[in-house]
Design an enzyme around this catalytic site. Sequence first.
Site, PDB file in Angstrom:
ATOM      1  N   THR A 251       0.828  -1.035   0.129  1.00 13.72           N
ATOM      2  CA  THR A 251       0.152  -0.137  -0.069  1.00 13.72           C
ATOM      3  C   THR A 251       1.035   1.307   0.171  1.00 13.72           C
ATOM      4  OG1 THR A 251      -1.728  -1.068   1.366  1.00 13.72           O
ATOM      5  CG2 THR A 251      -2.018   1.254   1.196  1.00 13.72           C
TER       6      THR A 251
ATOM      7  N   LYS B  61      -7.094   1.639  -3.253  1.00 13.23           N
ATOM      8  CA  LYS B  61      -6.562   1.026  -1.804  1.00 13.23           C
ATOM      9  C   LYS B  61      -6.676   2.228  -0.832  1.00 13.23           C
ATOM     10  CE  LYS B  61      -4.715  -1.528   1.074  1.00 13.23           C
ATOM     11  NZ  LYS B  61      -5.533  -2.458   2.088  1.00 13.23           N
TER      12      LYS B  61
ATOM     13  N   LYS C  81       0.752   5.049   8.766  1.00 16.12           N
ATOM     14  CA  LYS C  81       1.222   5.277   7.280  1.00 16.12           C
ATOM     15  C   LYS C  81       0.069   5.385   6.158  1.00 16.12           C
ATOM     16  CE  LYS C  81       1.853   1.627   4.710  1.00 16.12           C
ATOM     17  NZ  LYS C  81       1.077   0.963   3.931  1.00 16.12           N
TER      18      LYS C  81
HETATM   19  P1  NAP Z   1       5.260  -6.152   7.422  1.00 17.71           P
HETATM   20  O1  NAP Z   1       5.250  -7.482   8.045  1.00 17.71           O
HETATM   21  O2  NAP Z   1       5.732  -4.956   8.607  1.00 17.71           O
HETATM   22  O3  NAP Z   1       6.642  -6.312   6.466  1.00 17.71           O
HETATM   23  C1  NAP Z   1       7.139  -5.024   6.008  1.00 17.71           C
HETATM   24  C2  NAP Z   1       8.020  -5.874   4.748  1.00 17.71           C
HETATM   25  O4  NAP Z   1       8.850  -4.406   4.242  1.00 17.71           O
HETATM   26  C3  NAP Z   1       9.155  -6.637   5.236  1.00 17.71           C
HETATM   27  O5  NAP Z   1       9.478  -7.337   4.487  1.00 17.71           O
HETATM   28  C4  NAP Z   1      10.460  -5.440   5.612  1.00 17.71           C
HETATM   29  O6  NAP Z   1      11.619  -6.139   5.812  1.00 17.71           O
HETATM   30  C5  NAP Z   1      10.236  -4.698   4.461  1.00 17.71           C
HETATM   31  N1  NAP Z   1      10.942  -3.322   4.526  1.00 17.71           N
HETATM   32  C6  NAP Z   1      10.560  -2.445   5.467  1.00 17.71           C
HETATM   33  N2  NAP Z   1      11.585  -1.293   5.196  1.00 17.71           N
HETATM   34  C7  NAP Z   1      12.335  -1.750   4.354  1.00 17.71           C
HETATM   35  C8  NAP Z   1      13.247  -1.034   3.760  1.00 17.71           C
HETATM   36  N3  NAP Z   1      13.660   0.091   4.105  1.00 17.71           N
HETATM   37  N4  NAP Z   1      14.047  -1.854   2.987  1.00 17.71           N
HETATM   38  C9  NAP Z   1      13.808  -2.877   2.720  1.00 17.71           C
HETATM   39  N5  NAP Z   1      12.832  -3.489   3.190  1.00 17.71           N
HETATM   40  C10 NAP Z   1      11.995  -3.127   4.139  1.00 17.71           C
HETATM   41  O7  NAP Z   1       4.296  -5.414   6.585  1.00 17.71           O
HETATM   42  P2  NAP Z   1       2.946  -6.420   5.976  1.00 17.71           P
HETATM   43  O8  NAP Z   1       1.757  -6.439   7.201  1.00 17.71           O
HETATM   44  O9  NAP Z   1       3.537  -7.617   5.487  1.00 17.71           O
HETATM   45  O10 NAP Z   1       2.450  -5.214   4.874  1.00 17.71           O
HETATM   46  C11 NAP Z   1       3.178  -5.239   3.729  1.00 17.71           C
HETATM   47  C12 NAP Z   1       2.456  -4.058   2.844  1.00 17.71           C
HETATM   48  O11 NAP Z   1       0.932  -4.613   2.578  1.00 17.71           O
HETATM   49  C13 NAP Z   1       2.215  -2.824   3.594  1.00 17.71           C
HETATM   50  O12 NAP Z   1       2.329  -1.612   2.450  1.00 17.71           O
HETATM   51  C14 NAP Z   1       0.756  -2.813   4.138  1.00 17.71           C
HETATM   52  O13 NAP Z   1       0.366  -1.341   4.268  1.00 17.71           O
HETATM   53  C15 NAP Z   1       0.064  -3.800   3.188  1.00 17.71           C
HETATM   54  N6  NAP Z   1      -0.912  -4.349   3.733  1.00 17.71           N
HETATM   55  C16 NAP Z   1      -0.951  -5.046   4.936  1.00 17.71           C
HETATM   56  C17 NAP Z   1      -2.058  -5.878   5.353  1.00 17.71           C
HETATM   57  C18 NAP Z   1      -2.001  -6.721   6.704  1.00 17.71           C
HETATM   58  O14 NAP Z   1      -3.014  -6.951   7.066  1.00 17.71           O
HETATM   59  N7  NAP Z   1      -0.746  -6.690   7.434  1.00 17.71           N
HETATM   60  C19 NAP Z   1      -3.189  -6.005   4.615  1.00 17.71           C
HETATM   61  C20 NAP Z   1      -3.318  -5.398   3.269  1.00 17.71           C
HETATM   62  C21 NAP Z   1      -2.086  -4.558   2.660  1.00 17.71           C
HETATM   63  P3  NAP Z   1      12.183  -6.727   7.139  1.00 17.71           P
HETATM   64  O15 NAP Z   1      11.356  -8.136   7.385  1.00 17.71           O
HETATM   65  O16 NAP Z   1      13.681  -6.864   7.112  1.00 17.71           O
HETATM   66  O17 NAP Z   1      11.802  -5.799   8.269  1.00 17.71           O
END
Ligand code: NAP
Length: 288
Positions: free
Chosen positions: A96, A169, A236
Amino acid sequence: MTRIAFLGLGKMGAPMAARLLSAGHELTAWNRSPEKANPLIEKGATAASSPADALTRADVVITMLATPEALTEVLFGRDGAADAMRSGQRLIEMSTVGPAAIREIASKLPAGVTLVDAPVLGSVPAATDGTLLVFVGADESVFASVRPILETLGSVRRVGGPGAGAAIKLVVNLTLGVAMTTVGEALALARAFGLDRTVVLDVLEESPVGNTVKGKRERIESGHYPANFTQALGEKDLRLIEEAAREHDLTLRVARAAHEWFAAGAPQAPDLDYSAVIATMLGEQPLP
Ligand code: NAP
């Protein structure tokens, strides 16, 4: 079957990549913290040492990263994916990040690389089961070419041309953030009236924010907020919504108020579920 590089194995990326691997695609996986790739490697994925390295074995790249800043780093930073992109490759961006980031990335990608925005609605259980809703912004022919891959992850809908997926989104997540903070304020008012919280939650389950209350009731009642979608990411999204409103000269007072609550709660408990904002609003300490 397609050669896919999957960049970003967080809460959502890991189960999505696992589904693509199970579907028979040839998967190369990369994550900033490399140990998160191990379960996929055990199941047959190839580990990449950098985003650029992942690209050498792929025709399609999927990104699922936290923020626009993370996405920019992974694409255009040191050993970034864009360094290794070749004409004909497709980049499916599923995080997102909003339409402004999609526009900027599209302007910087090497010639001949096609960018498709395909963010998702639904959380970790839907990512695991393959029941996400995937909103695709792409021209018809590009959509047809990525659709079979995305259908492994859930229901896929083309919502408009490039950028439309990222835009819708933010539209839907405005309602998520506002619904959550509405529950928080309703509970604060109920407490001021001296009402019983169980009774109030029963009644709110039948209200316009009923689904939100049903989904988060256990966390609210226990005070423990384990995350599917973190408070930091909730903040965010509301920040991106405010930035988009500013860009379009639009006043979104309700979204701004929700953002203020998340901006107050997220720094204290960034890794807890986004519903932990309710605890902040009630002056309670949310627990893991
Ligand atoms: P998450 O568990 O916090 O994972 C974030 C990912 O981004 C991890 O792979 C993290 O790497 C990486 N990352 C963060 N900062 C970085 C950087 N500076 N350089 C390289 N990699 C970096 O998040 P998530 O829940 O999977 O969500 C991912 C996306 O999907 C987000 O945009 C979120 O808004 C969206 N989303 C989430 C959900 C949900 O329910 N969780 C639902 C729909 C959409 P590390 O593992 O090394 O930290």
